[in-house]
Scaffold this active site. Structure first.
Site, PDB file in Angstrom:
ATOM      1  N   ARG A  67       3.022  -6.788   9.401  1.00  0.00           N
ATOM      2  CA  ARG A  67       2.524  -5.759  10.117  1.00  0.00           C
ATOM      3  C   ARG A  67       2.845  -5.370  11.540  1.00  0.00           C
ATOM      4  O   ARG A  67       3.039  -4.296  12.084  1.00  0.00           O
ATOM      5  CB  ARG A  67       0.947  -5.603  10.045  1.00  0.00           C
ATOM      6  CG  ARG A  67       0.389  -5.639   8.723  1.00  0.00           C
ATOM      7  CD  ARG A  67      -1.106  -6.065   8.592  1.00  0.00           C
ATOM      8  NE  ARG A  67      -1.738  -5.980   7.496  1.00  0.00           N
ATOM      9  CZ  ARG A  67      -2.861  -6.397   6.963  1.00  0.00           C
ATOM     10  NH1 ARG A  67      -3.603  -7.240   7.656  1.00  0.00           N
ATOM     11  NH2 ARG A  67      -3.543  -5.835   5.892  1.00  0.00           N
ATOM     12  N   ASN A  97      -1.692   0.099   7.464  1.00  0.00           N
ATOM     13  CA  ASN A  97      -1.009  -1.232   7.735  1.00  0.00           C
ATOM     14  C   ASN A  97      -0.186  -1.995   6.495  1.00  0.00           C
ATOM     15  O   ASN A  97       0.072  -3.333   6.571  1.00  0.00           O
ATOM     16  CB  ASN A  97      -2.302  -2.127   8.147  1.00  0.00           C
ATOM     17  CG  ASN A  97      -3.158  -2.107   7.205  1.00  0.00           C
ATOM     18  OD1 ASN A  97      -3.188  -1.981   6.112  1.00  0.00           O
ATOM     19  ND2 ASN A  97      -4.203  -3.088   7.555  1.00  0.00           N
ATOM     20  N   THR A 105      -4.863  -7.466  10.957  1.00  0.00           N
ATOM     21  CA  THR A 105      -5.282  -6.241  10.318  1.00  0.00           C
ATOM     22  C   THR A 105      -4.994  -5.070  11.020  1.00  0.00           C
ATOM     23  O   THR A 105      -4.304  -4.093  10.644  1.00  0.00           O
ATOM     24  CB  THR A 105      -6.761  -6.261  10.185  1.00  0.00           C
ATOM     25  OG1 THR A 105      -7.122  -7.290   9.380  1.00  0.00           O
ATOM     26  CG2 THR A 105      -7.092  -5.039   9.393  1.00  0.00           C
ATOM     27  N   LYS A 154       0.976  -1.195  -0.007  1.00  0.00           N
ATOM     28  CA  LYS A 154      -0.012   0.156   0.025  1.00  0.00           C
ATOM     29  C   LYS A 154       1.046   1.103   0.140  1.00  0.00           C
ATOM     30  O   LYS A 154       2.239   1.242   0.210  1.00  0.00           O
ATOM     31  CB  LYS A 154      -0.856   0.069   1.248  1.00  0.00           C
ATOM     32  CG  LYS A 154      -1.897  -1.178   1.054  1.00  0.00           C
ATOM     33  CD  LYS A 154      -2.736  -1.231   2.378  1.00  0.00           C
ATOM     34  CE  LYS A 154      -3.724  -2.276   2.501  1.00  0.00           C
ATOM     35  NZ  LYS A 154      -4.651  -2.644   3.730  1.00  0.00           N
ATOM     36  N   ARG A 158      -1.074 -14.751   4.585  1.00  0.00           N
ATOM     37  CA  ARG A 158      -1.943 -13.982   5.758  1.00  0.00           C
ATOM     38  C   ARG A 158      -1.210 -14.240   6.998  1.00  0.00           C
ATOM     39  O   ARG A 158      -1.284 -13.135   7.852  1.00  0.00           O
ATOM     40  CB  ARG A 158      -3.449 -14.523   5.796  1.00  0.00           C
ATOM     41  CG  ARG A 158      -4.345 -14.263   4.522  1.00  0.00           C
ATOM     42  CD  ARG A 158      -4.946 -12.510   4.556  1.00  0.00           C
ATOM     43  NE  ARG A 158      -5.588 -12.618   5.758  1.00  0.00           N
ATOM     44  CZ  ARG A 158      -6.399 -11.147   5.509  1.00  0.00           C
ATOM     45  NH1 ARG A 158      -6.489 -10.337   4.688  1.00  0.00           N
ATOM     46  NH2 ARG A 158      -7.370 -10.837   6.831  1.00  0.00           N
ATOM     47  N   TYR A 205     -12.514  -3.134  -2.660  1.00  0.00           N
ATOM     48  CA  TYR A 205     -13.055  -3.004  -1.232  1.00  0.00           C
ATOM     49  C   TYR A 205     -14.650  -3.184  -1.213  1.00  0.00           C
ATOM     50  O   TYR A 205     -15.166  -2.563  -0.421  1.00  0.00           O
ATOM     51  CB  TYR A 205     -12.464  -1.840  -0.837  1.00  0.00           C
ATOM     52  CG  TYR A 205     -10.921  -2.056  -0.254  1.00  0.00           C
ATOM     53  CD1 TYR A 205     -10.727  -2.879   0.618  1.00  0.00           C
ATOM     54  CD2 TYR A 205     -10.143  -1.193  -0.535  1.00  0.00           C
ATOM     55  CE1 TYR A 205      -9.306  -3.190   0.930  1.00  0.00           C
ATOM     56  CE2 TYR A 205      -8.869  -1.136  -0.431  1.00  0.00           C
ATOM     57  CZ  TYR A 205      -8.189  -2.227   0.492  1.00  0.00           C
ATOM     58  OH  TYR A 205      -7.016  -2.393   0.828  1.00  0.00           O
ATOM     59  N   HIS A 215      -1.547  -5.411   1.695  1.00  0.00           N
ATOM     60  CA  HIS A 215      -2.865  -6.096   1.406  1.00  0.00           C
ATOM     61  C   HIS A 215      -2.773  -7.651   0.808  1.00  0.00           C
ATOM     62  O   HIS A 215      -1.497  -7.706   0.016  1.00  0.00           O
ATOM     63  CB  HIS A 215      -3.784  -5.575   0.522  1.00  0.00           C
ATOM     64  CG  HIS A 215      -5.007  -6.513   0.187  1.00  0.00           C
ATOM     65  ND1 HIS A 215      -5.904  -6.416   0.779  1.00  0.00           N
ATOM     66  CD2 HIS A 215      -5.184  -7.221  -0.808  1.00  0.00           C
ATOM     67  CE1 HIS A 215      -6.914  -7.308   0.150  1.00  0.00           C
ATOM     68  NE2 HIS A 215      -6.442  -7.914  -0.908  1.00  0.00           N
ATOM     69  N   PHE A 241     -15.331   3.421   7.989  1.00  0.00           N
ATOM     70  CA  PHE A 241     -13.662   4.154   7.562  1.00  0.00           C
ATOM     71  C   PHE A 241     -13.776   4.133   5.998  1.00  0.00           C
ATOM     72  O   PHE A 241     -12.693   4.462   5.631  1.00  0.00           O
ATOM     73  CB  PHE A 241     -12.812   2.811   8.076  1.00  0.00           C
ATOM     74  CG  PHE A 241     -13.339   1.384   7.870  1.00  0.00           C
ATOM     75  CD1 PHE A 241     -12.432   0.902   6.574  1.00  0.00           C
ATOM     76  CD2 PHE A 241     -13.805   0.603   8.556  1.00  0.00           C
ATOM     77  CE1 PHE A 241     -12.691  -0.408   6.424  1.00  0.00           C
ATOM     78  CE2 PHE A 241     -13.842  -0.928   8.327  1.00  0.00           C
ATOM     79  CZ  PHE A 241     -13.415  -1.227   7.268  1.00  0.00           C
ATOM     80  N   GLU A 277      -9.842 -10.919  -6.731  1.00  0.00           N
ATOM     81  CA  GLU A 277      -8.828 -10.054  -6.841  1.00  0.00           C
ATOM     82  C   GLU A 277      -7.853  -9.886  -7.804  1.00  0.00           C
ATOM     83  O   GLU A 277      -7.494  -8.753  -8.420  1.00  0.00           O
ATOM     84  CB  GLU A 277      -8.143  -9.710  -5.373  1.00  0.00           C
ATOM     85  CG  GLU A 277      -9.174  -9.426  -4.151  1.00  0.00           C
ATOM     86  CD  GLU A 277      -8.686  -9.332  -2.984  1.00  0.00           C
ATOM     87  OE1 GLU A 277      -9.163  -8.882  -2.052  1.00  0.00           O
ATOM     88  OE2 GLU A 277      -7.323  -9.982  -2.492  1.00  0.00           O
TER      89      GLU A 277
HETATM   90  P1  IDP Z   1      -7.467  -7.104   5.917  1.00  0.00           P
HETATM   91  O1  IDP Z   1      -6.449  -5.928   5.167  1.00  0.00           O
HETATM   92  O2  IDP Z   1      -6.490  -7.588   6.920  1.00  0.00           O
HETATM   93  O3  IDP Z   1      -7.956  -8.267   5.105  1.00  0.00           O
HETATM   94  P2  IDP Z   1      -9.919  -6.100   6.107  1.00  0.00           P
HETATM   95  O4  IDP Z   1     -10.928  -6.101   7.490  1.00  0.00           O
HETATM   96  O5  IDP Z   1     -10.481  -6.803   4.899  1.00  0.00           O
HETATM   97  O6  IDP Z   1      -8.466  -6.302   6.649  1.00  0.00           O
HETATM   98  O7  IDP Z   1      -9.924  -4.507   5.891  1.00  0.00           O
HETATM   99  C1  IDP Z   1      -9.500  -3.924   4.693  1.00  0.00           C
HETATM  100  C2  IDP Z   1      -8.441  -2.712   5.050  1.00  0.00           C
HETATM  101  O8  IDP Z   1      -9.347  -1.736   5.389  1.00  0.00           O
HETATM  102  C3  IDP Z   1      -7.561  -2.972   6.045  1.00  0.00           C
HETATM  103  O9  IDP Z   1      -6.325  -3.565   5.817  1.00  0.00           O
HETATM  104  C4  IDP Z   1      -7.201  -1.572   6.400  1.00  0.00           C
HETATM  105  O10 IDP Z   1      -6.469  -0.828   5.615  1.00  0.00           O
HETATM  106  C5  IDP Z   1      -8.527  -0.927   6.517  1.00  0.00           C
HETATM  107  N1  IDP Z   1      -9.389  -0.980   7.779  1.00  0.00           N
HETATM  108  C6  IDP Z   1     -10.297  -1.961   8.215  1.00  0.00           C
HETATM  109  N2  IDP Z   1     -10.881  -1.560   9.476  1.00  0.00           N
HETATM  110  C7  IDP Z   1     -10.373  -0.216   9.629  1.00  0.00           C
HETATM  111  C8  IDP Z   1     -10.693   0.620  10.415  1.00  0.00           C
HETATM  112  O11 IDP Z   1     -11.447   0.171  11.652  1.00  0.00           O
HETATM  113  N3  IDP Z   1      -9.992   1.696  10.384  1.00  0.00           N
HETATM  114  C9  IDP Z   1      -9.349   2.149   9.331  1.00  0.00           C
HETATM  115  N4  IDP Z   1      -9.206   1.282   8.371  1.00  0.00           N
HETATM  116  C10 IDP Z   1      -9.762   0.036   8.483  1.00  0.00           C
HETATM  117 MG    MG Z   2      -9.473  -8.288   3.761  1.00  0.00          MG
END
Ligand code: IDP
Ligand code: MG
Length: 149
Positions: A102, A112, A91, A9, A85, A49, A115, A57, A126
């Site tokens: 991370r 973070n 996350t 990212k 993963r 997304y 992805h 968010f 994807e």
């Molecule tokens: P992942 O990337 O570990 O699969 P997901 O829950 O699919 O996590 O969320 C996608 C992305 O959205 C996260 O990697 C992060 O960048 C962002 N994200 C998820 N939850 C939050 C939040 O509560 N606040 C801000 N960004 C978030």
């Molecule tokens: Mg995800």
């Protein structure tokens, strides 16, 4: 062979972590079969997304993910979705174990670094959003005979 979609990212790119992240997956034994450096266009942000578009968010996530270039990749290898993963970590970087990407390199959920697809089905979806079939390169890595028994 299993495939996944990985993307460094904008924060990972800006912080100079692309090489280190690629090195981790290369050393593990996984094989990069596609890669490109680009600004994510808005239509692909919404597609990628889709499950988060309605979440509070999402506006911040969209601003973050389009704030600079990303490095998009497709990788291949045994059980790569689950293993990558695990290598990426939780996350929320505050909850990610030390030794994970991370866990080692990030502090906050909204920054973070990387992805990774969360299931084989998501990976297929994807990969198709971001790459054409022609961009996926079929080749043998010279060390495969010492990675797979
Ligand atoms: P992942 O990337 O570990 O699969 P997901 O829950 O699919 O996590 O969320 C996608 C992305 O959205 C996260 O990697 C992060 O960048 C962002 N994200 C998820 N939850 C939050 C939040 O509560 N606040 C801000 N960004 C978030
Ligand atoms: Mg995800």
């Amino acid at each position: 062979m299993d495939r996944t979609f990985l993307m460094v990212k904008p924060d990972g790119v800006q912080r100079g972590l692309v090489g280190e992240i690629i090195a981790k997956f290369e050393k593990k034994g996984f094989k990069m079969i596609a890669g490109k450096f680009e600004m994510l266009p808005e239509d692909r942000v919404f597609e990628h997304y889709a499950e988060h578009v309605e979440k509070p968010f999402f506006p911040g996530l969209k601003a973050y993910i389009t704030s600079g270039p990303c490095f998009l990749m497709v990788w291949e290898g045994k059980e790569i979705v689950a293993v990558s993963r695990a290598m990426i970590g939780a996350t929320n970087p505050a909850e990610a174990a030390p030794g994970t990407i991370r866990g080692d390199y990030a502090l906050e959920i909204g920054m973070n670094i990387i992805h990774g697809s969360d299931s084989n089905e998501t990976a297929g979806r994807e990969i198709a959003i971001h790459f054409s079939k022609e961009e996926l390169i079929d080749y043998t890595r010279i060390d495969e005979q010492f990675l797979y028994e």
